[in-house]
Design a protein around this motif. Sequence first.
Motif, PDB file in Angstrom:
ATOM      1  N   LEU A  31       0.824  -1.212   0.000  1.00 26.34           N
ATOM      2  CA  LEU A  31       0.000   0.000   0.000  1.00 26.34           C
ATOM      3  C   LEU A  31       0.857   1.260   0.000  1.00 26.34           C
ATOM      4  O   LEU A  31       0.597   2.194  -0.771  1.00 26.34           O
ATOM      5  CB  LEU A  31      -0.918   0.012   1.222  1.00 26.34           C
ATOM      6  CG  LEU A  31      -1.994  -1.067   1.329  1.00 26.34           C
ATOM      7  CD1 LEU A  31      -2.847  -0.826   2.569  1.00 26.34           C
ATOM      8  CD2 LEU A  31      -2.864  -1.122   0.087  1.00 26.34           C
ATOM      9  N   ASN A 310     -10.706   6.623   4.946  1.00 16.13           N
ATOM     10  CA  ASN A 310     -10.485   5.466   4.087  1.00 16.13           C
ATOM     11  C   ASN A 310     -11.792   5.224   3.340  1.00 16.13           C
ATOM     12  O   ASN A 310     -12.754   4.696   3.911  1.00 16.13           O
ATOM     13  CB  ASN A 310     -10.091   4.251   4.937  1.00 16.13           C
ATOM     14  CG  ASN A 310      -9.672   3.070   4.095  1.00 16.13           C
ATOM     15  OD1 ASN A 310     -10.470   2.533   3.340  1.00 16.13           O
ATOM     16  ND2 ASN A 310      -8.430   2.666   4.218  1.00 16.13           N
ATOM     17  N   ILE A 343      -7.975   2.166  -1.145  1.00 18.79           N
ATOM     18  CA  ILE A 343      -6.995   1.104  -1.369  1.00 18.79           C
ATOM     19  C   ILE A 343      -7.490   0.083  -2.397  1.00 18.79           C
ATOM     20  O   ILE A 343      -6.721  -0.760  -2.852  1.00 18.79           O
ATOM     21  CB  ILE A 343      -6.608   0.399  -0.061  1.00 18.79           C
ATOM     22  CG1 ILE A 343      -7.770  -0.409   0.514  1.00 18.79           C
ATOM     23  CG2 ILE A 343      -6.056   1.393   0.952  1.00 18.79           C
ATOM     24  CD1 ILE A 343      -7.348  -1.410   1.573  1.00 18.79           C
ATOM     25  N   GLU A 358      -9.967  -3.003   4.707  1.00 19.71           N
ATOM     26  CA  GLU A 358      -9.786  -1.552   4.825  1.00 19.71           C
ATOM     27  C   GLU A 358      -9.609  -1.121   6.278  1.00 19.71           C
ATOM     28  O   GLU A 358      -8.905  -0.134   6.552  1.00 19.71           O
ATOM     29  CB  GLU A 358     -10.953  -0.841   4.150  1.00 19.71           C
ATOM     30  CG  GLU A 358     -10.888  -0.973   2.642  1.00 19.71           C
ATOM     31  CD  GLU A 358     -12.134  -0.512   1.910  1.00 19.71           C
ATOM     32  OE1 GLU A 358     -12.046  -0.304   0.682  1.00 19.71           O
ATOM     33  OE2 GLU A 358     -13.204  -0.373   2.542  1.00 19.71           O
ATOM     34  N   ALA A 361      -5.976  -1.629   6.779  1.00 24.15           N
ATOM     35  CA  ALA A 361      -5.223  -0.530   6.175  1.00 24.15           C
ATOM     36  C   ALA A 361      -5.292   0.723   7.049  1.00 24.15           C
ATOM     37  O   ALA A 361      -4.291   1.444   7.203  1.00 24.15           O
ATOM     38  CB  ALA A 361      -5.758  -0.229   4.783  1.00 24.15           C
ATOM     39  N   PRO A 372      -2.126   5.899   2.817  1.00 20.70           N
ATOM     40  CA  PRO A 372      -1.887   5.184   1.551  1.00 20.70           C
ATOM     41  C   PRO A 372      -2.527   5.938   0.402  1.00 20.70           C
ATOM     42  O   PRO A 372      -3.517   6.659   0.586  1.00 20.70           O
ATOM     43  CB  PRO A 372      -2.559   3.824   1.786  1.00 20.70           C
ATOM     44  CG  PRO A 372      -3.584   4.072   2.837  1.00 20.70           C
ATOM     45  CD  PRO A 372      -3.028   5.156   3.713  1.00 20.70           C
TER      46      PRO A 372
END
Length: 422
Positions: A31, A310, A343, A358, A361, A372
């Motif tokens: 990522l 995100n 992502i 997610e 992440a 990211p």
Amino acid sequence: MHRRLNRRVAITGMGIRAPGSLGKDAFWELLSAGQTATRRITFFDPSPYRSQVAAEVDFDAQAEGLSPREIRRMDRATQFAVVCAREAMADSGLGESVAAHRVGVSLGSAVAAATSLEREYLVLSDSGKRWTMSPDQLSPQMYDYMVPSVMPAEVAWVVGAEGPVAMVSDGCTSGLDSVGHGVALIREGSADVVVAGAADTPITPIVVASFDAIKATTTYNDVPSEASRPFDGTRNGFVLAEGAAMFVLEELTAAQRRGAHIYAEVGGFATRCNAYHMTGLKTDGREMAEAIRVALDMARLNADAVDYVNAHGSGTKQNDRHETAAFKRSLGEHAYRTPVSSIKSMVGHSLGAIGSVEIAASLLAMENQAVPPTANLHSADPECDLDYVPVHAREHRVDTVLTVGSGFGGFQSAMVLTRAAA
């Protein structure tokens, strides 16, 4: 004696299997480098299909420690979930200090054992040539494939959970909603520890054909690495993927007492439905905005506390515009000052699993104090005018993350993750 309402919840363990990576370190490396894991489908010949690319996981069940019997018994998605659950428990350092009846499991999946069901159908029907099928050819594992609740049951056996065990299947928000359900179990006092997350392995001919039929997936087949383009003006659909992520959730003060590494506190979670259309989205993003508002209220935070969003960012035009509107509606002017990224530009859309992927992440963004990127974002859509962190990762203070999901059927979910106070 255990029951205490509104307890705070920490995430203390993580296990992940994602396209292009096995484990959290490799996942974050992919990522943060802005690398894409999309390739031409290798599981079957994709040439008859409209969309021929996907983000596959290089998963070797035997190398992951599963026995031959487990491999035969479990669908691929269940294998992912079990491996990730084992990894999350080891990462948490929890051991066997919690009574089994105080440990629960909350697992999410959109299409459950689709891989095995399709394989067995092809065997039984001689690849669709026979209408009449002999039960003599039926796999003894067919029950395990037909009943989705087998997935969380397998995880429960692995982690020794004798408390509440549940399957959550809300389409593409399943991976958020399953963790949200696990959080609720701890908050209400029904469990002290919950292993929660999601797994999906939908890269099969029938699933690919289904998304082909509604033109939801990309047709950028020539250069797979550039096929997933969330928020880009040239995007034309999402990239199908597989994956899994599992977490150990536990009551915050108990985690602090034992000196656990705490990735984050789950400050708030909410889910809503638009009661509107199976695949369509209203342009104002009202339902997602309401889920965000409630999640922030639960976390007792104002909109300007959000450091990073995100995004669902599927790469379909209606989704990207819908959630852009939702961020503006819920965060106000702060939406224009907040980095947002998807992502899915790198690991694709693993349906019910992606919400948990997610979350992983988001936790790693907090761990590494970096956002990211959104890969393949070169030509911005004028209607998507927020800061979508194009192409390259960005160092940034990340103490509070808002992660969201949007799914067919009108499901809209939001979770707020915060850095736990020392």
